[in-house]
Design a protein around this motif. Structure first.
Motif, PDB file in Angstrom:
ATOM      1  N   UNK A  47      -3.931  -2.717  -4.400  1.00  0.00           N
ATOM      2  CA  UNK A  47      -2.662  -2.169  -4.892  1.00  0.00           C
ATOM      3  C   UNK A  47      -2.587  -2.308  -6.403  1.00  0.00           C
ATOM      4  N   UNK A  48      -1.967  -1.329  -7.038  1.00  0.00           N
ATOM      5  CA  UNK A  48      -1.741  -1.399  -8.479  1.00  0.00           C
ATOM      6  C   UNK A  48      -0.523  -2.279  -8.752  1.00  0.00           C
ATOM      7  N   UNK A  49      -0.386  -2.673 -10.014  1.00  0.00           N
ATOM      8  CA  UNK A  49       0.782  -3.473 -10.399  1.00  0.00           C
ATOM      9  C   UNK A  49       2.062  -2.697 -10.118  1.00  0.00           C
ATOM     10  N   UNK A  50       2.061  -1.406 -10.396  1.00  0.00           N
ATOM     11  CA  UNK A  50       3.262  -0.588 -10.155  1.00  0.00           C
ATOM     12  C   UNK A  50       3.621  -0.538  -8.676  1.00  0.00           C
ATOM     13  N   UNK A  51       2.629  -0.434  -7.823  1.00  0.00           N
ATOM     14  CA  UNK A  51       2.888  -0.426  -6.379  1.00  0.00           C
ATOM     15  C   UNK A  51       3.485  -1.761  -5.933  1.00  0.00           C
ATOM     16  N   UNK A  52       2.946  -2.837  -6.476  1.00  0.00           N
ATOM     17  CA  UNK A  52       3.439  -4.164  -6.108  1.00  0.00           C
ATOM     18  C   UNK A  52       4.875  -4.351  -6.582  1.00  0.00           C
ATOM     19  N   UNK A  53       5.171  -3.903  -7.797  1.00  0.00           N
ATOM     20  CA  UNK A  53       6.534  -4.020  -8.319  1.00  0.00           C
ATOM     21  C   UNK A  53       7.504  -3.180  -7.486  1.00  0.00           C
ATOM     22  N   UNK A  73      -2.529 -15.001  -8.820  1.00  0.00           N
ATOM     23  CA  UNK A  73      -3.910 -14.965  -9.303  1.00  0.00           C
ATOM     24  C   UNK A  73      -4.436 -16.381  -9.541  1.00  0.00           C
ATOM     25  N   UNK A  74      -3.616 -17.235 -10.157  1.00  0.00           N
ATOM     26  CA  UNK A  74      -4.035 -18.614 -10.450  1.00  0.00           C
ATOM     27  C   UNK A  74      -4.266 -19.421  -9.174  1.00  0.00           C
ATOM     28  N   UNK A  75      -3.462 -19.159  -8.148  1.00  0.00           N
ATOM     29  CA  UNK A  75      -3.630 -19.867  -6.872  1.00  0.00           C
ATOM     30  C   UNK A  75      -4.789 -19.309  -6.058  1.00  0.00           C
ATOM     31  N   UNK A  76      -5.294 -18.148  -6.463  1.00  0.00           N
ATOM     32  CA  UNK A  76      -6.406 -17.529  -5.749  1.00  0.00           C
ATOM     33  C   UNK A  76      -5.984 -16.761  -4.511  1.00  0.00           C
ATOM     34  N   UNK A  77      -4.708 -16.486  -4.373  1.00  0.00           N
ATOM     35  CA  UNK A  77      -4.236 -15.743  -3.198  1.00  0.00           C
ATOM     36  C   UNK A  77      -4.601 -14.267  -3.287  1.00  0.00           C
ATOM     37  N   UNK A  78      -4.605 -13.736  -4.505  1.00  0.00           N
ATOM     38  CA  UNK A  78      -5.048 -12.364  -4.722  1.00  0.00           C
ATOM     39  C   UNK A  78      -6.103 -12.379  -5.824  1.00  0.00           C
ATOM     40  N   UNK A  79      -6.926 -11.336  -5.858  1.00  0.00           N
ATOM     41  CA  UNK A  79      -7.965 -11.212  -6.874  1.00  0.00           C
ATOM     42  C   UNK A  79      -7.917  -9.807  -7.463  1.00  0.00           C
ATOM     43  N   UNK A  80      -8.484  -9.669  -8.670  1.00  0.00           N
ATOM     44  CA  UNK A  80      -8.562  -8.369  -9.335  1.00  0.00           C
ATOM     45  C   UNK A  80      -9.751  -7.588  -8.782  1.00  0.00           C
ATOM     46  N   UNK A  81      -9.589  -6.268  -8.714  1.00  0.00           N
ATOM     47  CA  UNK A  81     -10.707  -5.440  -8.280  1.00  0.00           C
ATOM     48  C   UNK A  81     -11.694  -5.218  -9.422  1.00  0.00           C
ATOM     49  N   UNK A  82     -11.227  -5.343 -10.674  1.00  0.00           N
ATOM     50  CA  UNK A  82     -12.084  -5.217 -11.850  1.00  0.00           C
ATOM     51  C   UNK A  82     -11.884  -6.465 -12.711  1.00  0.00           C
ATOM     52  N   UNK A  83     -12.408  -7.611 -12.302  1.00  0.00           N
ATOM     53  CA  UNK A  83     -12.139  -8.868 -13.023  1.00  0.00           C
ATOM     54  C   UNK A  83     -12.661  -8.880 -14.456  1.00  0.00           C
ATOM     55  N   UNK A  84     -13.720  -8.096 -14.744  1.00  0.00           N
ATOM     56  CA  UNK A  84     -14.260  -8.086 -16.101  1.00  0.00           C
ATOM     57  C   UNK A  84     -13.394  -7.273 -17.067  1.00  0.00           C
ATOM     58  N   UNK A  85     -12.432  -6.522 -16.535  1.00  0.00           N
ATOM     59  CA  UNK A  85     -11.506  -5.740 -17.364  1.00  0.00           C
ATOM     60  C   UNK A  85     -10.076  -5.967 -16.869  1.00  0.00           C
ATOM     61  N   UNK A  86      -9.485  -7.127 -17.173  1.00  0.00           N
ATOM     62  CA  UNK A  86      -8.154  -7.452 -16.634  1.00  0.00           C
ATOM     63  C   UNK A  86      -7.043  -6.520 -17.099  1.00  0.00           C
ATOM     64  N   UNK A  87      -7.214  -5.820 -18.215  1.00  0.00           N
ATOM     65  CA  UNK A  87      -6.168  -4.931 -18.724  1.00  0.00           C
ATOM     66  C   UNK A  87      -6.444  -3.457 -18.452  1.00  0.00           C
ATOM     67  N   UNK A  89      -6.422   0.204 -16.960  1.00  0.00           N
ATOM     68  CA  UNK A  89      -5.365   1.000 -16.321  1.00  0.00           C
ATOM     69  C   UNK A  89      -5.677   1.238 -14.844  1.00  0.00           C
ATOM     70  N   UNK A  90      -6.927   1.050 -14.470  1.00  0.00           N
ATOM     71  CA  UNK A  90      -7.339   1.240 -13.073  1.00  0.00           C
ATOM     72  C   UNK A  90      -7.354  -0.066 -12.280  1.00  0.00           C
ATOM     73  N   UNK A  91      -6.868  -1.142 -12.908  1.00  0.00           N
ATOM     74  CA  UNK A  91      -6.879  -2.456 -12.258  1.00  0.00           C
ATOM     75  C   UNK A  91      -6.016  -2.437 -11.000  1.00  0.00           C
ATOM     76  N   UNK A  92      -6.547  -2.996  -9.958  1.00  0.00           N
ATOM     77  CA  UNK A  92      -5.795  -3.177  -8.714  1.00  0.00           C
ATOM     78  C   UNK A  92      -5.988  -4.606  -8.253  1.00  0.00           C
ATOM     79  N   UNK A  93      -5.154  -5.013  -7.335  1.00  0.00           N
ATOM     80  CA  UNK A  93      -5.174  -6.390  -6.832  1.00  0.00           C
ATOM     81  C   UNK A  93      -5.260  -6.339  -5.324  1.00  0.00           C
ATOM     82  N   UNK A  94      -6.044  -7.253  -4.777  1.00  0.00           N
ATOM     83  CA  UNK A  94      -6.250  -7.281  -3.339  1.00  0.00           C
ATOM     84  C   UNK A  94      -6.185  -8.724  -2.852  1.00  0.00           C
ATOM     85  N   UNK A  95      -5.783  -8.890  -1.610  1.00  0.00           N
ATOM     86  CA  UNK A  95      -5.708 -10.215  -0.993  1.00  0.00           C
ATOM     87  C   UNK A  95      -7.096 -10.845  -0.979  1.00  0.00           C
TER      88      UNK A  95
END
Length: 100
Positions: A47-53, A73-87, A89-95
């Motif tokens: 999911x994108x940040x906008x979808x989550x919001x 993210x800090x607790x490790x509950x979700x992870x980035x789909x593109x961790x090498x590029x945290x900013x 525009x295509x970043x998504x987050x997954x469980x």
């Protein structure tokens, strides 16, 4: 018996208005925990940040990031789909599959 030492001498045992901020913060913490658990499940698919919001019905990106996204993210509950590029525009987050 006084519940708190204050300059206002009218506060006594019958005035419990000092309890409201404590109770509100406890309720807010519980509510945030429930929302965060639901958000983690929502992120079973990327999911994108906008979808989550939108899912949490939040509009302020900074408060969402500070109070929901970054802690998850800090607790490790979700992870980035593109961790090498945290900013990205295509970043998504997954469980995180390792999280139970």
């Amino acid at each position: 018996m006084l519940y708190a030492t204050l300059k206002n001498k009218n506060w006594g045992k019958d005035d419990a208005s000092w309890m409201v901020p404590i109770q509100d913060s406890i309720q807010d913490s519980i509510q945030d925990g429930i929302q965060d658990d639901a958000l983690v499940e929502f992120c079973s698919v990327p999911r994108s940040r906008k979808e989550m919001m939108a899912y949490l019905k939040l509009e302020n990106r900074k408060s969402f990031t500070d109070y929901h996204l970054r802690p998850l993210l800090e607790k490790g509950k979700i992870v980035m789909t593109i961790p090498e590029k945290p900013n990205s525009k295509n970043q998504k987050y997954v469980k995180n599959k390792a999280w139970k």
